[in-house]
Design a protein around this motif. Structure first.
Motif, PDB file in Angstrom:
ATOM      1  N   ARG A  76      14.141 -18.565  49.866  1.00  0.00           N
ATOM      2  CA  ARG A  76      13.828 -17.259  50.455  1.00  0.00           C
ATOM      3  C   ARG A  76      12.348 -16.908  50.325  1.00  0.00           C
ATOM      4  O   ARG A  76      11.883 -15.984  50.992  1.00  0.00           O
ATOM      5  N   ASN A  79      10.208 -17.946  53.827  1.00  0.00           N
ATOM      6  CA  ASN A  79       9.963 -17.044  54.954  1.00  0.00           C
ATOM      7  C   ASN A  79       9.882 -15.585  54.481  1.00  0.00           C
ATOM      8  O   ASN A  79      10.133 -14.655  55.230  1.00  0.00           O
ATOM      9  N   MET A  81      11.710 -13.708  52.690  1.00  0.00           N
ATOM     10  CA  MET A  81      12.871 -12.830  52.684  1.00  0.00           C
ATOM     11  C   MET A  81      13.002 -12.096  51.349  1.00  0.00           C
ATOM     12  O   MET A  81      13.740 -11.141  51.221  1.00  0.00           O
ATOM     13  N   ARG A 112       8.581 -15.109  60.296  1.00  0.00           N
ATOM     14  CA  ARG A 112      10.019 -15.369  60.353  1.00  0.00           C
ATOM     15  C   ARG A 112      10.449 -15.897  61.710  1.00  0.00           C
ATOM     16  O   ARG A 112      11.510 -16.502  61.843  1.00  0.00           O
ATOM     17  N   VAL A 115       9.645 -19.510  60.912  1.00  0.00           N
ATOM     18  CA  VAL A 115      10.505 -20.062  59.870  1.00  0.00           C
ATOM     19  C   VAL A 115      11.816 -19.295  59.911  1.00  0.00           C
ATOM     20  O   VAL A 115      11.939 -18.212  59.356  1.00  0.00           O
ATOM     21  N   GLY A 116      12.796 -19.846  60.615  1.00  0.00           N
ATOM     22  CA  GLY A 116      14.075 -19.156  60.797  1.00  0.00           C
ATOM     23  C   GLY A 116      15.005 -19.378  59.628  1.00  0.00           C
ATOM     24  O   GLY A 116      14.710 -20.152  58.710  1.00  0.00           O
ATOM     25  N   MET A 117      16.148 -18.680  59.675  1.00  0.00           N
ATOM     26  CA  MET A 117      17.036 -18.772  58.515  1.00  0.00           C
ATOM     27  C   MET A 117      18.501 -18.699  58.941  1.00  0.00           C
ATOM     28  O   MET A 117      18.861 -17.950  59.845  1.00  0.00           O
TER      29      MET A 117
ATOM     30  N   LEU B 331      16.510  -9.481  60.051  1.00  0.00           N
ATOM     31  CA  LEU B 331      15.198  -9.800  59.473  1.00  0.00           C
ATOM     32  C   LEU B 331      14.924 -11.289  59.583  1.00  0.00           C
ATOM     33  O   LEU B 331      13.794 -11.710  59.831  1.00  0.00           O
ATOM     34  N   GLY B 332      15.968 -12.099  59.427  1.00  0.00           N
ATOM     35  CA  GLY B 332      15.827 -13.554  59.408  1.00  0.00           C
ATOM     36  C   GLY B 332      15.364 -14.130  60.730  1.00  0.00           C
ATOM     37  O   GLY B 332      14.797 -15.218  60.760  1.00  0.00           O
ATOM     38  N   GLY B 334      13.269 -12.486  62.568  1.00  0.00           N
ATOM     39  CA  GLY B 334      11.970 -11.902  62.845  1.00  0.00           C
ATOM     40  C   GLY B 334      12.017 -10.529  63.482  1.00  0.00           C
ATOM     41  O   GLY B 334      11.090 -10.145  64.175  1.00  0.00           O
TER      42      GLY B 334
END
Lengths: 280, 442
Positions: A76, A79, A81, A112, A115-117, B331-332, B334
């Motif tokens: 985390r 990015n 988070m 973000r 750099v996705g999640m 949020l993830g 963006g």
């Protein structure tokens, strides 16, 4: 090596991931992301004790280690988070293509997008399948008009291996899909904004074995176009999907290396004990 | 195995059952069942008591108030004499409007009782019809000027005494000194009834008229309009303020002493007696800003202060109920914080917010005390046409009528209570429906 110089030179936002393919070249290639001496505190409690780790482009890097070892926390950081967590403090350097992601000039929203999640529990928005995927491109202005958006949604869903299953019901709610489909929808949502790196935080821990196999195959496909960092509790999964493995313990990075080497011939005794199930 | 000695039983103490264990266990079980039964019975009892009290309350209100939905009318042959109303034949509404309609009604009434010639007898007759009946007749004629010069049977509103007598609230055999109607009047009523000239009809006046000193002409329209403006002002102010404050506190405010202090005070605000808000409104809005007295705009501002904490607390609860995974998902990929809140969190919290707003407004609708302090307790006949005009509100109207001595006002008080309750039930129903409509599952 033209590709290499090109990669080193691009520190700009949203360069196409295909450009990074040259990274196949070998150990001399600059890493996609690099961290040096990353320390992190939640309030007074220190969770990370100086992590030095390179994440190479177009590889899947697996982070393994027992619960509470800091691997998700580390993920985390990549990015930012952790920014939203109250009382969280970070030291050290984290770079994306040589750029410090904690630099004041870096916009966290842009970061973000690059750099996705994907999260542990599938978390689609309570909207239609189409809107779930289209949301990211919409807020980042990646499509001009409906036709372009339709293409983005279709490519994303195809990339996540979900297109065939949902093509005829794109406007059905995303929450109505099965758990495995929901997680692939979340992956489609993540790749829709064309990130360079995808962070996955135990993406299969809430899925059944068949859905897990689906997602694992997908990760192996996706790494050709994206750089992937995956946190997992499952040793076999780490062995199956990753090219490099990093072993964390109590907030420290114990060992990192080629996945084959780490699993067959670890340098550290602690790694050996963990992967053979003697502690954890 | 060489180890012949049996291992000592590690759990011997746990397995040992003391003397008389069986009986004690049975007794314990029986006691437990009895306790559960008592607990359930107590809960059921509490609900039954609450239902019974509610039933008593409602039935007493309905019993006392349903009569107000009917009103006694007397059919009087009225000659709309052109010589009286419009001697020059102009047809001008201004001229007709000034005519003595009261006289025409009385003359029609005297025509029904030709034997009553003496003044006292005629006085008794004039007391049969409402002293405000002329206004209604006048309006009728103004609406249709072709009536001038004709003679027709008109249903004239009876006076409140006649109305109460017809409804049985005034006893015929009471001693004459103790009843407002004299023997002559009762005899006249009997004759009108025998002729089919007296009748109870649905009381439209109750819904269309403003307040009046004459109970038979008093209606709730003015109060309903006043309450509507109050709700309008309150909703328009308290919703954005309350939701905004809750959003800021829940999503943006840093955790610090200052925000803790604000939080505690919002919760304190919810416990402040409403009359204190009234005093505040009086001091600030009337005293400091010189806003119009008795106006719904001031009432709305005062009620806004009162509903704010309800809305803030409900909104915060609704925001907190949105799963953090939705936050993270947005949020993830963006989304900025504001985008996350507008696109995802608020829509998901909407049913809870709406419920909070409507419950807050329902509270405000039933609130009386603060309105008394800012002068909305005045006797206002006309319905307000803007939020800046003097007005009353439904609960204040109930309070005013409850204070009036006439028997007919007692009835109307209960009727107004029923109408207020109907509005409250309607609002709660809307809250439930909105909740159903917007509720999403994930």
């Amino acid at each position: 090596m033209q590709g290499e110089t090109a990669l080193n030179a691009t520190a700009l936002a949203l360069d196409p991931p295909q450009a990074a393919r040259a990274a196949e070249a070998g150990p001399k290639t600059a890493p996609k992301m690099a961290t040096r001496g990353v320390k992190l505190w939640y309030g007074a409690k220190q969770a990370l004790f100086g992590i030095d780790l390179d994440i190479k482009a177009n590889e899947a890097t697996a982070l393994i280690g027992p619960s509470g070892c800091g691997k998700s926390t580390y993920l985390r950081c990549l990015n930012r988070m952790n920014d939203v967590i109250e009382g969280c403090r970070i030291e050290g350097e984290i770079t994306l293509d040589g750029e410090d992601v904690y630099d004041r000039r870096i916009d966290v929203v842009q970061l973000r997008a690059r750099v996705g999640m994907v999260f542990q529990k599938p978390n689609p928005f309570p909207k239609s399948i189409y809107d779930n995927v289209a949301y990211g491109p919409r807020i980042h202005g990646l499509a001009r008009g409906k036709a372009e958006m339709d293409e983005i949604v279709e490519q994303s869903l195809k990339g996540a291996g979900l297109w065939k299953e949902v093509a005829d019901r794109l406007h059905a709610p995303g929450t109505g899909l099965s758990g495995g489909q929901q997680q692939r929808l979340c992956i489609a949502r993540a790749i829709a904004v064309s990130p360079e790196v995808i962070l996955m935080d135990e993406p299969c821990s809430a899925l059944d074995p068949i859905a897990t196999a689906h997602v694992e195959e997908l990760i192996d496909e996706l790494r050709h176009d994206f750089t992937i960092v995956i946190v997992t509790h499952n040793m076999q999964q780490a062995a199956r999907v990753s090219q490099r493995t990093a072993f964390f313990h109590l907030g420290k990075l114990i060992e990192v290396g080629e996945t084959d080497q780490v699993f067959t011939n670890p340098r550290e005794r602690m790694t050996q004990e963990y992967i053979t199930g003697r502690f954890g | 195995m060489t180890d012949a000695a049996p291992a000592p039983d590690r759990f011997s103490r746990l397995r040992a059952r003391p003397e008389g264990f069986e009986e004690r266990s049975k007794a314990l079980t029986a006691r437990r069942y009895a306790r559960e039964r008592r607990f359930k019975a107590l809960g059921l009892g509490a609900i039954l008591v609450a239902m019974a009290l509610l039933l008593i309350l409602l039935s007493s209100v309905v019993r006392q108030g349903y009569g107000a939905f009917w009103q006694t009318y007397v059919r009087v042959p009225v000659t709309l004499d052109a010589a009286v109303l419009d001697p020059k034949g102009t047809g001008d509404p201004e001229v007709i409007g000034k005519g003595n309609f009261q006289k025409l009604i009385y003359e029609g009434l005297f025509g029904l009782f030709p034997e009553a010639k003496a003044r006292p007898e005629r006085r008794q007759l004039t007391r049969l019809v409402s002293s405000g009946a002329n206004l209604i007749l006048r309006q009728k004629v103004l609406d249709d000027p072709s009536l001038v010069g004709t003679t027709r049977d008109v249903w004239i509103v009876a006076s409140d005494e006649v109305d109460q007598f017809m409804k049985g609230a005034i006893a015929r055999d009471a001693p004459p000194a103790a009843r407002p109607l004299k023997d002559g009047a009762i005899a006249a009523i009997d004759r009108l009834e025998a002729d089919g000239r007296i009748e109870q009809r649905f009381n439209t006046l109750l819904f269309t008229q403003g307040d009046s000193r004459e109970p038979e002409l008093a209606g709730i329209w003015g109060a309903v309009v006043g309450s509507f403006y109050l709700m309008l002002v309150t909703a328009l102010l308290s919703t954005p303020l309350g939701v905004g404050a809750a959003l800021y506190l829940e999503e943006f405010a840093p955790k610090s002493r200052a925000t803790d202090f604000i939080e505690v005070n919002i919760n304190n605000l919810a416990a402040v007696p409403s009359i204190v808000f009234g005093l505040l409104g009086l001091a600030v809005f009337l005293g400091l800003f010189n806003m119009p007295r008795s106006a719904p705009i001031v009432g709305g501002l005062t009620l806004t202060l009162m509903t704010l904490p309800t809305i803030v607390v409900a909104t915060r609860a609704a925001l907190r109920a949105v799963p953090p995974s939705i936050h993270q998902a947005a949020l993830g990929i963006g989304a900025s914080k504001v985008q996350t809140i507008w696109h995802h969190v608020l829509p998901l919290a909407l049913p809870g917010i709406l419920t909070g707003v409507i419950i807050g407004l329902a509270q405000a609708l039933g609130e009386t005390a603060p309105l008394l302090m800012i002068g909305m307790v005045a006797f206002v006949v006309d319905a307000p046409s803007t939020p800046f005009d003097p007005s009353t509100a439904l609960p204040v109207q109930i309070y005013l009528w409850a204070d009036s001595p006439e028997r007919a006002f007692t009835e109307r008080t209960s009727a107004a209570i029923m109408i207020l309750l109907a509005f409250l039930i309607l609002m709660n129903l809307i809250a439930v429906l909105l909740r159903r409509r917007f509720e999403r599952r994930w």
